[in-house]
Design a protein around this motif. Structure first.
Motif, PDB file in Angstrom:
ATOM      1  N   MET A   1       0.849  -1.271  -0.140  1.00 46.66           N
ATOM      2  CA  MET A   1       0.020  -0.073  -0.335  1.00 46.66           C
ATOM      3  C   MET A   1       0.428   1.223   0.066  1.00 46.66           C
ATOM      4  O   MET A   1       0.472   2.012  -0.311  1.00 46.66           O
ATOM      5  N   LEU A   4       1.691   2.382  -3.491  1.00 49.09           N
ATOM      6  CA  LEU A   4       0.503   2.582  -4.634  1.00 49.09           C
ATOM      7  C   LEU A   4       0.447   3.789  -5.127  1.00 49.09           C
ATOM      8  O   LEU A   4       0.361   3.805  -6.841  1.00 49.09           O
ATOM      9  N   THR A   7       3.149   4.042  -7.669  1.00 46.11           N
ATOM     10  CA  THR A   7       3.492   3.488  -8.867  1.00 46.11           C
ATOM     11  C   THR A   7       2.057   4.297  -9.534  1.00 46.11           C
ATOM     12  O   THR A   7       2.043   3.611 -10.817  1.00 46.11           O
TER      13      THR A   7
END
Length: 182
Positions: A1, A4, A7
């Motif tokens: 997480m 995230l 990304t």
């Protein structure tokens, strides 16, 4: 997480970067963020692999393969990986993740990835990857048949030691028993 947002931003940026062949080398510029470091204020050893995920994604996006994979419901997974560290990345330091496919065998596609700062290799990893679908593993033949994948270069040869490494560390397949015993 924790990666995230990074990304998502990387995928957006990579889609607007210059195109690459899947057999080319991706160079993804980055900076060490506070979420990348441990108590010693350098990049945590496990974080290197997470950052290298971004380098492989960058290569796949810029080669047009990411969109083709996702369209078919294929997901990339790591089968095996090994890394060597040389120097530590420090908070706020700029570096690049260099990513290149160096070979393939009947089951995996192999990447060499390097963390480079100030013209020097700080870490180098070898990663054996697969693509999976809801039906199971995607064969390399299916992957290489994608129109977005250029033909395999004639000089692409996986080093013998990587074959031996994979054989020596392999676990049984997911559909076979792997009892836990010391």
């Amino acid at each position: 997480m924790h990666l995230l947002l990074r990304t998502i931003l990387m995928l957006f940026r990579s889609a607007r970067s210059s195109a690459l062949s899947i057999w080319g080398t991706s160079s993804l510029p980055m900076k060490v963020l506070p979420t990348d470091v441990d108590i010693a204020v350098h990049v945590n050893n496990g974080m290197y692999f997470s950052l290298m995920d971004l380098g492989r994604f960058d290569l796949m996006v810029r080669a047009g393969v990411w969109k083709a994979m996702r369209k078919r419901g294929w997901t990339p997974v790591v089968a095996s990986q090994t890394i060597s560290y040389r120097k530590s990345l420090q908070l706020w330091q700029r570096f690049t993740i260099e990513s290149k496919i160096i070979g393939l065998d009947e089951k995996a596609i192999y990447f060499e990835q390097r963390v480079v700062a100030d013209g020097e290799i700080y870490a180098r990893a070898y990663i054996a990857t697969r693509l999976v679908s809801k039906k199971g593993p995607v064969t390399n033949e299916e992957i290489l048949a994608l129109p977005e994948v250029d033909s395999v270069p004639n000089d692409l040869a996986l080093p013998e030691w990587l074959h031996e490494w994979r054989e020596n560390i392999a676990l049984p397949g997911a559909r076979k028993p792997a009892p836990h015993q010391w």
